[in-house]
Design an enzyme around this catalytic site. Structure first.
Site, PDB file in Angstrom:
ATOM      1  N   ASP A   1       0.838  -1.206   0.000  1.00  0.00           N
ATOM      2  CA  ASP A   1       0.000   0.000   0.000  1.00  0.00           C
ATOM      3  C   ASP A   1       0.862   1.241   0.000  1.00  0.00           C
ATOM      4  O   ASP A   1       1.620   1.491   0.942  1.00  0.00           O
ATOM      5  CB  ASP A   1      -0.874   0.012   1.261  1.00  0.00           C
ATOM      6  CG  ASP A   1      -1.779   1.241   1.310  1.00  0.00           C
ATOM      7  OD1 ASP A   1      -2.918   1.148   0.808  1.00  0.00           O
ATOM      8  OD2 ASP A   1      -1.352   2.300   1.832  1.00  0.00           O
TER       9      ASP A   1
ATOM     10  N   LYS B   1      -2.884   5.770  -4.332  1.00  0.00           N
ATOM     11  CA  LYS B   1      -4.013   6.677  -4.066  1.00  0.00           C
ATOM     12  C   LYS B   1      -3.871   7.978  -4.839  1.00  0.00           C
ATOM     13  O   LYS B   1      -2.741   8.485  -5.002  1.00  0.00           O
ATOM     14  CB  LYS B   1      -4.078   6.988  -2.562  1.00  0.00           C
ATOM     15  CG  LYS B   1      -3.940   5.744  -1.704  1.00  0.00           C
ATOM     16  CD  LYS B   1      -4.088   5.979  -0.226  1.00  0.00           C
ATOM     17  CE  LYS B   1      -3.718   4.725   0.550  1.00  0.00           C
ATOM     18  NZ  LYS B   1      -2.289   4.627   0.900  1.00  0.00           N
TER      19      LYS B   1
ATOM     20  N   HIS C   1      -7.569   9.418  -2.023  1.00  0.00           N
ATOM     21  CA  HIS C   1      -6.890   9.448  -0.714  1.00  0.00           C
ATOM     22  C   HIS C   1      -7.748  10.089   0.392  1.00  0.00           C
ATOM     23  O   HIS C   1      -7.860   9.557   1.495  1.00  0.00           O
ATOM     24  CB  HIS C   1      -5.552  10.178  -0.853  1.00  0.00           C
ATOM     25  CG  HIS C   1      -4.545   9.773   0.170  1.00  0.00           C
ATOM     26  ND1 HIS C   1      -3.201   9.787  -0.062  1.00  0.00           N
ATOM     27  CD2 HIS C   1      -4.671   9.331   1.448  1.00  0.00           C
ATOM     28  CE1 HIS C   1      -2.552   9.374   1.020  1.00  0.00           C
ATOM     29  NE2 HIS C   1      -3.434   9.093   1.951  1.00  0.00           N
TER      30      HIS C   1
ATOM     31  N   TYR D   1       2.942   9.946  -0.326  1.00  0.00           N
ATOM     32  CA  TYR D   1       4.079   9.482   0.472  1.00  0.00           C
ATOM     33  C   TYR D   1       5.428   9.781  -0.174  1.00  0.00           C
ATOM     34  O   TYR D   1       6.469   9.609   0.457  1.00  0.00           O
ATOM     35  CB  TYR D   1       3.993   7.961   0.747  1.00  0.00           C
ATOM     36  CG  TYR D   1       2.696   7.494   1.363  1.00  0.00           C
ATOM     37  CD1 TYR D   1       1.823   8.389   1.978  1.00  0.00           C
ATOM     38  CD2 TYR D   1       2.326   6.162   1.335  1.00  0.00           C
ATOM     39  CE1 TYR D   1       0.617   7.969   2.523  1.00  0.00           C
ATOM     40  CE2 TYR D   1       1.124   5.732   1.883  1.00  0.00           C
ATOM     41  CZ  TYR D   1       0.274   6.641   2.466  1.00  0.00           C
ATOM     42  OH  TYR D   1      -0.914   6.215   3.001  1.00  0.00           O
TER      43      TYR D   1
HETATM   44  P1  NDP Z   1       1.065   1.460  11.760  1.00  0.00           P
HETATM   45  O1  NDP Z   1      -0.116   1.446  12.635  1.00  0.00           O
HETATM   46  O2  NDP Z   1       1.246   0.398  10.760  1.00  0.00           O
HETATM   47  O3  NDP Z   1       2.351   1.529  12.698  1.00  0.00           O
HETATM   48  C1  NDP Z   1       3.629   1.720  12.179  1.00  0.00           C
HETATM   49  C2  NDP Z   1       4.569   2.038  13.317  1.00  0.00           C
HETATM   50  O4  NDP Z   1       4.663   0.924  14.192  1.00  0.00           O
HETATM   51  C3  NDP Z   1       5.957   2.341  12.837  1.00  0.00           C
HETATM   52  O5  NDP Z   1       6.521   3.264  13.730  1.00  0.00           O
HETATM   53  C4  NDP Z   1       6.668   0.967  12.955  1.00  0.00           C
HETATM   54  O6  NDP Z   1       8.054   1.183  13.171  1.00  0.00           O
HETATM   55  C5  NDP Z   1       6.000   0.407  14.182  1.00  0.00           C
HETATM   56  N1  NDP Z   1       5.872  -1.065  14.130  1.00  0.00           N
HETATM   57  C6  NDP Z   1       5.458  -1.814  13.094  1.00  0.00           C
HETATM   58  N2  NDP Z   1       5.423  -3.121  13.433  1.00  0.00           N
HETATM   59  C7  NDP Z   1       5.847  -3.198  14.706  1.00  0.00           C
HETATM   60  C8  NDP Z   1       6.043  -4.262  15.605  1.00  0.00           C
HETATM   61  N3  NDP Z   1       5.775  -5.512  15.257  1.00  0.00           N
HETATM   62  N4  NDP Z   1       6.506  -3.967  16.861  1.00  0.00           N
HETATM   63  C9  NDP Z   1       6.751  -2.701  17.219  1.00  0.00           C
HETATM   64  N5  NDP Z   1       6.582  -1.637  16.415  1.00  0.00           N
HETATM   65  C10 NDP Z   1       6.139  -1.878  15.170  1.00  0.00           C
HETATM   66  O7  NDP Z   1       1.111   2.920  11.106  1.00  0.00           O
HETATM   67  P2  NDP Z   1       0.963   3.629   9.720  1.00  0.00           P
HETATM   68  O8  NDP Z   1       0.428   4.973  10.048  1.00  0.00           O
HETATM   69  O9  NDP Z   1       2.195   3.553   8.932  1.00  0.00           O
HETATM   70  O10 NDP Z   1      -0.210   2.849   8.938  1.00  0.00           O
HETATM   71  C11 NDP Z   1       0.024   1.731   8.129  1.00  0.00           C
HETATM   72  C12 NDP Z   1      -0.172   2.081   6.656  1.00  0.00           C
HETATM   73  O11 NDP Z   1      -1.484   2.575   6.402  1.00  0.00           O
HETATM   74  C13 NDP Z   1       0.715   3.253   6.176  1.00  0.00           C
HETATM   75  O12 NDP Z   1       2.071   2.903   6.078  1.00  0.00           O
HETATM   76  C14 NDP Z   1       0.033   3.590   4.889  1.00  0.00           C
HETATM   77  O13 NDP Z   1       0.371   2.669   3.867  1.00  0.00           O
HETATM   78  C15 NDP Z   1      -1.437   3.493   5.308  1.00  0.00           C
HETATM   79  N6  NDP Z   1      -1.990   4.789   5.743  1.00  0.00           N
HETATM   80  C16 NDP Z   1      -3.014   5.334   4.995  1.00  0.00           C
HETATM   81  C17 NDP Z   1      -3.568   6.541   5.351  1.00  0.00           C
HETATM   82  C18 NDP Z   1      -4.659   7.107   4.534  1.00  0.00           C
HETATM   83  O14 NDP Z   1      -4.995   8.291   4.707  1.00  0.00           O
HETATM   84  N7  NDP Z   1      -5.249   6.346   3.643  1.00  0.00           N
HETATM   85  C19 NDP Z   1      -3.105   7.301   6.515  1.00  0.00           C
HETATM   86  C20 NDP Z   1      -2.072   6.624   7.279  1.00  0.00           C
HETATM   87  C21 NDP Z   1      -1.567   5.406   6.895  1.00  0.00           C
HETATM   88  P3  NDP Z   1       9.215   0.610  12.194  1.00  0.00           P
HETATM   89  O15 NDP Z   1       8.846   0.962  10.787  1.00  0.00           O
HETATM   90  O16 NDP Z   1      10.428   1.346  12.689  1.00  0.00           O
HETATM   91  O17 NDP Z   1       9.271  -0.854  12.426  1.00  0.00           O
END
Ligand code: NDP
Length: 302
Positions: free
Chosen positions: A49, A83, A116, A54
């Site tokens: 995704d 998106k 988006h 981004y």
């Molecule tokens: P998430 O809820 O997926 O959390 C990501 C965070 O958690 C990062 O800091 C990551 O750190 C950490 N993390 C991931 N896995 C673990 C684990 N197993 N243990 C501990 N920490 C962990 O957040 P996002 O906001 O990134 O949402 C996911 C996806 O949703 C986005 O990347 C995007 O593709 C989408 N999105 C869409 C939006 C929209 O408006 N349509 C808005 C926001 C997000 P690290 O990377 O350092 O491991």
């Protein structure tokens, strides 16, 4: 209760099969996006995704190419979502920007193309452009993101295609019950963004207790909750160990009582909503700018 695996699919309302768990890449520069996407494909992920917003579609495209080469998989084994950028919305503009997006990703079609955010005044015309792309076979499914019931209703009234997906913020603290009820009536799949609450839900004591009982991590409990709630989920990580951990959610099952415990954590506390945007009348809100990374000038395209 279905026992899922990483190949489990959600059948969208147009019959297209979408993986139930994938990788998110928000807040990730091109180089890191490339590495994490390649890694995820090697680890068995098939859903990726991204978004023009981004600023990393180019890196994601390179990661897809490298992942396919490393695994011998074919393009059609993957499911790629991106998106329409808020600043590109409108009928003509959405169509014009489509080819540039494909070029950045190095692809000739997209599996799921989402609006988006429901940008005031333009999202209905944007939807009509997505219908045009869909009917021309350029995208396998079209959908929306951050649409509430009223936005969805406007699309349903004006359009001829029912959105396949609404990607919304969904995690233990924000479970968007009203949108989900509305979406269910029209067979619109719900996809969770920030499923881990951007990391914030990982230290919740109630979730920790459930995790301890199953010898799993809090991230795994939350992602398993999504699967059992019939919600497509896209956790983001740039670390290989976590990419693997987040997909290791198929050897345990939450009981009905545990599901209810997590449902009860819902506070409908969104981290980002329409009022946070400049175009929604907030002069200090987010502007229509692509996230800019030092190494991704190709992703700033007009
Ligand atoms: P998430 O809820 O997926 O959390 C990501 C965070 O958690 C990062 O800091 C990551 O750190 C950490 N993390 C991931 N896995 C673990 C684990 N197993 N243990 C501990 N920490 C962990 O957040 P996002 O906001 O990134 O949402 C996911 C996806 O949703 C986005 O990347 C995007 O593709 C989408 N999105 C869409 C939006 C929209 O408006 N349509 C808005 C926001 C997000 P690290 O990377 O350092 O491991």
């Amino acid at each position: 209760m279905a026992q899922f695996n990483l190949d489990s699919k959600y059948v969208l309302n147009n019959g297209v099969e979408m993986p139930r768990l994938g990788l998110g890449v928000w807040k990730t520069d091109n180089k890191t996006a490339e590495t994490s996407v390649t890694q995820a494909i090697k680890d068995g992920y098939t859903l990726i995704d991204t978004a023009k917003q981004y600023g990393n579609e180019t890196g994601v495209g390179r990661g897809i190419a490298a992942g396919l080469e490393a695994t011998g998989k074919k393009r059609e084994d993957l499911f790629i979502t991106t998106k329409v950028f808020n600043g590109d919305q409108g009928f003509d503009s959405t169509l014009q920007k489509f080819e540039g997006m494909l070029k950045r990703l190095g692809l000739d079609y997209i599996d799921l193309y989402l609006i988006h955010w429901p940008v005031d005044d333009t999202f209905v015309a944007t939807w009509q452009a997505l219908e045009t792309l869909y009917k021309a076979g350029r995208v396998r499914a079209i959908g929306v993101s951050n649409f509430d019931e009223t936005h969805l209703q406007q699309i349903l009234d004006a359009g001829t295609v029912v959105p396949a997906v609404d990607q919304i913020e969904f995690n233990p603290l924000v479970q968007d019950t009203k949108i989900r009820e509305f979406a269910k009536k029209y067979d619109i799949a719900i996809e969770a963004w920030s499923p881990l609450g951007g990391g914030a839900s990982l230290t919740n004591p109630a979730i920790q207790a459930i995790a301890d009982a199953h010898h799993k991590t809090t991230a795994q409990v939350i992602l398993r909750f999504d699967l059992q709630s019939d919600i497509i989920t896209i956790p983001k990580s740039v670390h290989e160990a976590r990419i693997i951990e987040n997909a290791d959610v198929y050897d345990f099952q939450l009981s009905q009582a545990e599901m209810k415990q997590i449902e009860d954590l819902n506070k409908e506390q969104r981290s980002l909503w329409l009022d946070d945007f400049y175009w929604h009348g907030n002069p200090k809100g987010y502007k229509d700018e692509v996230d800019q990374w030092p190494d991704s000038p190709e992703d700033y395209d007009a």
